[in-house]
Design a protein around this motif. Structure first.
Motif, short mmCIF file in Angstrom:
data_model
loop_
_atom_site.label_atom_id
_atom_site.label_comp_id
_atom_site.label_asym_id
_atom_site.label_seq_id
_atom_site.Cartn_x
_atom_site.Cartn_y
_atom_site.Cartn_z
N ILE A 3 0.96 -1.10 -0.06
CA ILE A 3 0.03 -0.05 -0.05
C ILE A 3 0.72 1.03 -0.20
CG2 ILE A 3 -1.69 1.25 1.35
CD1 ILE A 3 -3.06 -1.15 0.07
N GLY A 4 0.48 2.16 -0.83
CA GLY A 4 1.15 3.37 -1.02
C GLY A 4 1.08 4.30 0.05
N PRO A 5 2.19 4.77 0.76
CA PRO A 5 2.16 5.65 1.83
C PRO A 5 1.32 7.08 1.61
CG PRO A 5 4.37 5.77 1.30
CD PRO A 5 3.77 4.70 0.33
N ALA A 6 1.32 7.57 0.50
CA ALA A 6 0.86 8.93 0.01
C ALA A 6 -0.73 8.80 -0.30
CB ALA A 6 1.59 9.50 -1.07
N THR A 7 -1.14 7.73 -1.05
CA THR A 7 -2.31 7.35 -1.82
C THR A 7 -3.15 6.33 -0.97
OG1 THR A 7 -1.51 5.90 -3.23
CG2 THR A 7 -1.43 8.24 -4.04
N LYS A 8 -2.56 5.61 -0.40
CA LYS A 8 -2.99 4.36 0.25
C LYS A 8 -3.56 3.36 -0.91
CE LYS A 8 -2.52 6.21 4.43
NZ LYS A 8 -1.11 6.37 4.71
N LEU A 9 -3.26 3.53 -2.03
CA LEU A 9 -3.63 2.73 -3.08
C LEU A 9 -2.53 1.55 -3.10
CD1 LEU A 9 -4.56 5.17 -5.78
CD2 LEU A 9 -6.05 3.77 -4.61
N PRO A 10 -3.00 0.26 -3.81
CA PRO A 10 -1.89 -0.86 -3.97
C PRO A 10 -0.94 -0.46 -4.76
CG PRO A 10 -4.31 -1.36 -4.87
CD PRO A 10 -4.05 0.30 -4.46
N LEU A 11 0.47 -0.88 -4.22
CA LEU A 11 1.70 -1.05 -4.76
C LEU A 11 2.18 -2.21 -5.23
CD1 LEU A 11 3.76 1.75 -3.11
CD2 LEU A 11 2.78 2.04 -5.23
N PRO A 12 2.68 -2.50 -6.41
CA PRO A 12 2.80 -1.79 -7.41
C PRO A 12 1.29 -1.69 -8.04
CG PRO A 12 3.43 -4.00 -8.25
CD PRO A 12 3.22 -3.95 -6.62
N ARG A 13 1.01 -0.89 -9.10
CA ARG A 13 -0.07 -0.62 -9.75
C ARG A 13 0.40 -0.03 -11.17
NH1 ARG A 13 -0.19 3.19 -6.03
NH2 ARG A 13 -0.70 5.50 -6.80
N TYR A 14 -0.72 -0.07 -12.38
CA TYR A 14 -0.43 0.27 -13.52
C TYR A 14 -1.16 1.62 -13.65
CZ TYR A 14 2.01 -3.73 -15.26
OH TYR A 14 2.82 -4.63 -15.59
N VAL A 15 -0.56 2.73 -14.23
CA VAL A 15 -1.17 3.98 -14.63
C VAL A 15 -0.75 4.26 -16.05
CG1 VAL A 15 -1.43 4.70 -12.35
CG2 VAL A 15 0.74 5.23 -13.48
N SER A 16 -0.94 5.37 -16.46
CA SER A 16 -0.32 5.73 -17.64
C SER A 16 0.05 7.38 -17.70
CB SER A 16 -1.53 5.74 -19.13
OG SER A 16 -2.68 6.60 -18.64
N LEU A 17 0.84 7.56 -18.69
CA LEU A 17 1.41 9.11 -18.76
C LEU A 17 0.30 9.98 -19.34
CD1 LEU A 17 5.02 8.69 -20.31
CD2 LEU A 17 4.28 8.72 -17.78
N LYS A 18 -0.06 11.14 -18.66
CA LYS A 18 -1.03 12.15 -18.90
C LYS A 18 -0.50 12.79 -20.01
CE LYS A 18 -3.34 13.68 -15.42
NZ LYS A 18 -3.82 14.49 -14.06
N THR A 19 0.62 13.39 -20.24
CA THR A 19 0.87 14.39 -21.27
C THR A 19 2.19 13.93 -22.09
OG1 THR A 19 2.89 15.33 -19.97
CG2 THR A 19 0.66 16.26 -19.54
N ASP A 20 2.32 14.62 -23.25
CA ASP A 20 3.54 14.06 -24.08
C ASP A 20 4.94 14.54 -23.76
OD1 ASP A 20 2.23 12.72 -26.30
OD2 ASP A 20 1.57 14.76 -27.00
N ARG A 21 5.21 15.14 -22.54
CA ARG A 21 6.40 15.45 -22.00
C ARG A 21 6.46 15.17 -20.59
NH1 ARG A 21 11.07 17.55 -23.81
NH2 ARG A 21 12.30 18.76 -22.06
N VAL A 22 7.10 14.04 -20.31
CA VAL A 22 7.32 13.81 -18.52
C VAL A 22 8.70 13.44 -18.32
CG1 VAL A 22 6.55 11.95 -16.82
CG2 VAL A 22 4.93 12.76 -18.60
N ASN A 23 9.22 14.25 -17.56
CA ASN A 23 10.73 14.06 -16.84
C ASN A 23 10.67 12.89 -16.13
OD1 ASN A 23 11.72 16.22 -18.52
ND2 ASN A 23 11.33 17.87 -17.11
N LEU A 24 11.66 12.00 -16.37
CA LEU A 24 11.82 10.84 -15.46
C LEU A 24 13.24 11.40 -14.86
CD1 LEU A 24 11.07 7.95 -14.74
CD2 LEU A 24 12.93 7.21 -16.29
N ARG A 25 12.95 11.54 -13.51
CA ARG A 25 14.09 11.99 -12.39
C ARG A 25 14.78 11.11 -11.60
NH1 ARG A 25 14.58 17.49 -12.80
NH2 ARG A 25 12.65 18.34 -13.83
N GLU A 26 16.13 11.04 -11.23
CA GLU A 26 16.75 10.32 -10.47
C GLU A 26 16.35 10.15 -8.91
OE1 GLU A 26 21.61 10.13 -11.01
OE2 GLU A 26 20.91 12.03 -9.82
N GLY A 27 15.55 11.28 -8.47
CA GLY A 27 15.15 11.20 -7.05
C GLY A 27 13.83 12.12 -7.05
#
Length: 153
Positions: A1-25
């Motif tokens: 269970i995710g501490p921020a959302t209380k939703l299951p981990l892992p879980r699938y979602v999708s990217l909302k926009t055409d430009r999403v930065n993937l960061r180191e931290g």
């Protein structure tokens, strides 16, 4: 269970926009490892920290993104595998391999997941060469973005 959302981990979602930065931290102070440029791409949330989500893509790349760049909309990417590698994957008009084929999809094609029964998923795909969308069924094990045996409503 995710501490921020209380939703299951892992879980699938999708990217909302055409430009999403993937960061180191989990902050904007961390360097950008990668920039996704494909809205609707399925990703798996594997960790949460405040407003940040650690995600993994279908190729195993991991990093942190801001939660507001993610959508709960379920999508999946068509997989190629084994001896069939490179061959198109059939999208059927019913959840039955004996039914008619509505499209042949290449690996990497993304579709919207409408539902899954644990074996088959109903997928809607926008095909560039046709007007509108194509709607059909694909074996769940041919998709990345749904878990084995997962039921999606």
């Amino acid at each position: 269970i995710g501490p921020a959302t209380k939703l299951p981990l892992p879980r699938y979602v999708s990217l909302k926009t055409d430009r999403v930065n993937l960061r180191e931290g989990p902050s904007k102070d961390h360097r950008t490892l990668w920039v996704f440029q494909r809205a609707g791409l399925p990703v798996e949330i594997i960790a949460e920290f405040e407003t940040w989500r650690r995600i993994r893509d279908s190729e195993g790349t991991e990093g942190w993104v801001l939660h507001s760049l993610l959508s709960g909309r379920r999508t999946a990417v068509v997989l190629s595998r084994g001896a069939d590698k490179g061959a198109p994957v059939s999208l059927y008009d019913r959840a039955d391999p004996a039914s008619g084929v509505v499209a042949q999809l290449q690996a990497g094609v993304i579709g919207s997941v409408k539902n899954c029964d644990g074996t088959w998923c109903r997928l809607v795909v926008a095909l560039p060469q046709k007007r509108g969308d194509v709607d059909g069924y694909m074996r769940q094990d041919r998709l990345w973005g749904v878990y084995p045996n997962e039921k999606v409503e």
